[in-house]
Design an enzyme around this catalytic site. Structure first.
Site, PDB file in Angstrom:
ATOM      1  N   LEU A  32      -9.929   1.785  -2.359  1.00 48.67           N
ATOM      2  CA  LEU A  32      -8.915   2.658  -1.847  1.00 48.67           C
ATOM      3  C   LEU A  32      -7.464   2.284  -2.359  1.00 48.67           C
ATOM      4  O   LEU A  32      -6.637   3.307  -2.480  1.00 48.67           O
ATOM      5  CB  LEU A  32      -8.865   2.539  -0.422  1.00 48.67           C
ATOM      6  CG  LEU A  32     -10.001   3.149   0.198  1.00 48.67           C
ATOM      7  CD1 LEU A  32     -10.262   2.877   1.745  1.00 48.67           C
ATOM      8  CD2 LEU A  32      -9.930   4.819   0.309  1.00 48.67           C
ATOM      9  N   SER A  36      -1.245  -7.013  -4.692  1.00 50.04           N
ATOM     10  CA  SER A  36      -0.899  -7.792  -5.971  1.00 50.04           C
ATOM     11  C   SER A  36      -1.973  -9.168  -5.867  1.00 50.04           C
ATOM     12  O   SER A  36      -2.232  -9.558  -7.032  1.00 50.04           O
ATOM     13  CB  SER A  36       0.576  -8.471  -5.326  1.00 50.04           C
ATOM     14  OG  SER A  36       0.694  -9.174  -4.409  1.00 50.04           O
ATOM     15  N   LYS A  55     -10.543  -5.445   2.995  1.00 54.01           N
ATOM     16  CA  LYS A  55      -9.619  -5.967   2.065  1.00 54.01           C
ATOM     17  C   LYS A  55     -10.319  -7.106   1.714  1.00 54.01           C
ATOM     18  O   LYS A  55     -10.725  -8.058   2.399  1.00 54.01           O
ATOM     19  CB  LYS A  55      -8.401  -6.401   2.980  1.00 54.01           C
ATOM     20  CG  LYS A  55      -7.116  -6.750   1.834  1.00 54.01           C
ATOM     21  CD  LYS A  55      -5.891  -6.959   2.799  1.00 54.01           C
ATOM     22  CE  LYS A  55      -4.884  -7.243   1.839  1.00 54.01           C
ATOM     23  NZ  LYS A  55      -3.367  -7.572   2.633  1.00 54.01           N
ATOM     24  N   ASP A 149       7.830  -6.148   6.663  1.00 56.54           N
ATOM     25  CA  ASP A 149       7.735  -5.120   5.603  1.00 56.54           C
ATOM     26  C   ASP A 149       7.512  -3.789   6.051  1.00 56.54           C
ATOM     27  O   ASP A 149       6.847  -3.000   5.582  1.00 56.54           O
ATOM     28  CB  ASP A 149       6.324  -5.473   4.716  1.00 56.54           C
ATOM     29  CG  ASP A 149       6.243  -4.857   3.343  1.00 56.54           C
ATOM     30  OD1 ASP A 149       7.165  -4.678   2.779  1.00 56.54           O
ATOM     31  OD2 ASP A 149       5.218  -4.826   2.714  1.00 56.54           O
TER      32      ASP A 149
END
Length: 338
Positions: A32, A36, A55, A149
């Site tokens: 998906l 980094s 993930k 972020d």
């Protein structure tokens, strides 16, 4: 300011021990997204047949880059969240090669992509997305989580058109202040650039940048050269279009306040200063928190299980070396509480 006040306090991992799962219970399929240090896989739970986002992070890379604490912070922060506006955490898993973070699959596409298609949003649409962003940051800060972020790229839509915050790669549970430089250059608060120590107030600076970008289509300090970006941030060099809504301009300037002691979101009344600002006039915060009512934009999906808007990418994974189980520095992550 005293050194004690600036000192960062790390939470005990045993206090927040996240649920660990068995990755063999998940079938990892298409990719998906690629980050980094990780990739995100479209995945199916073999027992329930439900779909999730997983993930996948290389242990060897985490160790060589010295970012074990960052992954730990990500897992702990995700495990604490209970908001409908935040991607739901299922648990984490490990094998000898990888750490896996299993989360809810969000299917409605990205806010950033919609913004790029539209160019910019009308005031009423930016008002709703801005209000949902306020609820997200309010929830995070109530859990002592600093996100670090916050930007359109990290927000997806659910099938009804409500925002969902994803990617907790820079998030951490924080009491006190920290010094790590991280985040998108044009969204960095001045105290990060000055290395003077920072806290949750940087998320409200990012919120000001976020709201500006929704209304203009570009972030307020954007330049091609990062050095020019930093100079503009430190000078608070904000250029507003001539037709910019006055109420939005007022709120953004209050959030993009260099003096942290004057920045909205971090004052004595906290988030109330933002919620009660005239830009959000007409917003029913209680109903929005419960996700009641129809959104201005609704993805073209039949239901939460409709996956036609998912964007898979072609990515050939390279293999990685496993970690000796006896020397694995992540073993303590799966110890059970006594």
């Amino acid at each position: 300011m005293s050194t004690n006040k600036l000192k960062e306090k790390k939470p005990e991992i045993s206090k927040y021990l996240p649920k660990n799962l068995n990755i063999r219970d998940y079938e990892l399929r298409q990719t998906l997204a690629k980050g980094s240090h990780s990739i995100v896989k479209f995945s199916k739970a073999t027992q329930s047949n439900k779909f999730f986002a997983v993930k996948k992070i290389k242990k060897s890379e985490i160790i060589s880059l010295g970012i074990k604490d960052r992954i730990r912070n990500e897992i702990i922060a995700l495990s604490l969240c209970e908001s409908n506006y935040i991607q739901k955490y299922q648990g984490f898993a490990m094998d000898e090669k990888y750490i896996y973070i299993i989360t809810e699959l969000v299917t409605g596409g990205g806010l950033y992509h919609l913004l790029r298609e539209e160019g910019k949003f009308p005031v009423n649409q930016a008002q709703v997305y801005g209000a949902e962003a306020v609820l997200i940051l309010e929830h995070l800060h109530s859990k002592n989580i600093i996100y670090r972020d916050f930007r359109p790229e990290n927000l997806l839509f659910d099938h009804k058109g409500f925002l969902k915050l994803i990617d907790f790669g820079f998030a951490k549970v924080l009491e006190g202040q920290t010094y790590t430089v991280c985040g998108l250059p044009e969204y960095l608060a001045p105290e990060i650039l000055l290395n003077s120590g920072y806290g949750k107030e940087i998320d409200w600076w990012a919120f000001g940048c976020f709201l500006y970008e929704l209304l203009v289509g570009i972030s307020p300090f954007y330049e091609k050269d990062p050095i020019l970006i930093f100079k503009r941030i430190l000078k608070r060099d904000i250029k507003f279009p001539s037709n910019f809504p006055p109420s939005a301009k007022s709120l953004i300037k209050h959030c993009l306040e260099i003096d942290v002691g004057k920045r909205y979101g971090g004052l004595v009344r906290g988030v109330a200063e933002i919620k009660e600002h005239r830009f959000f006039k007409g917003i029913d915060w209680n109903l929005l928190n419960k996700q009641k009512g129809k959104q201005i934009y609704t993805p073209n999906l039949e239901n939460a299980d409709d996956m036609k808007l998912l964007n898979f990418i072609n990515y050939d994974e390279d293999d990685t070396n496993g970690i000796n189980p006896e020397q694995d520095p992540f073993n303590d992550w799966v110890k059970k509480k006594e």
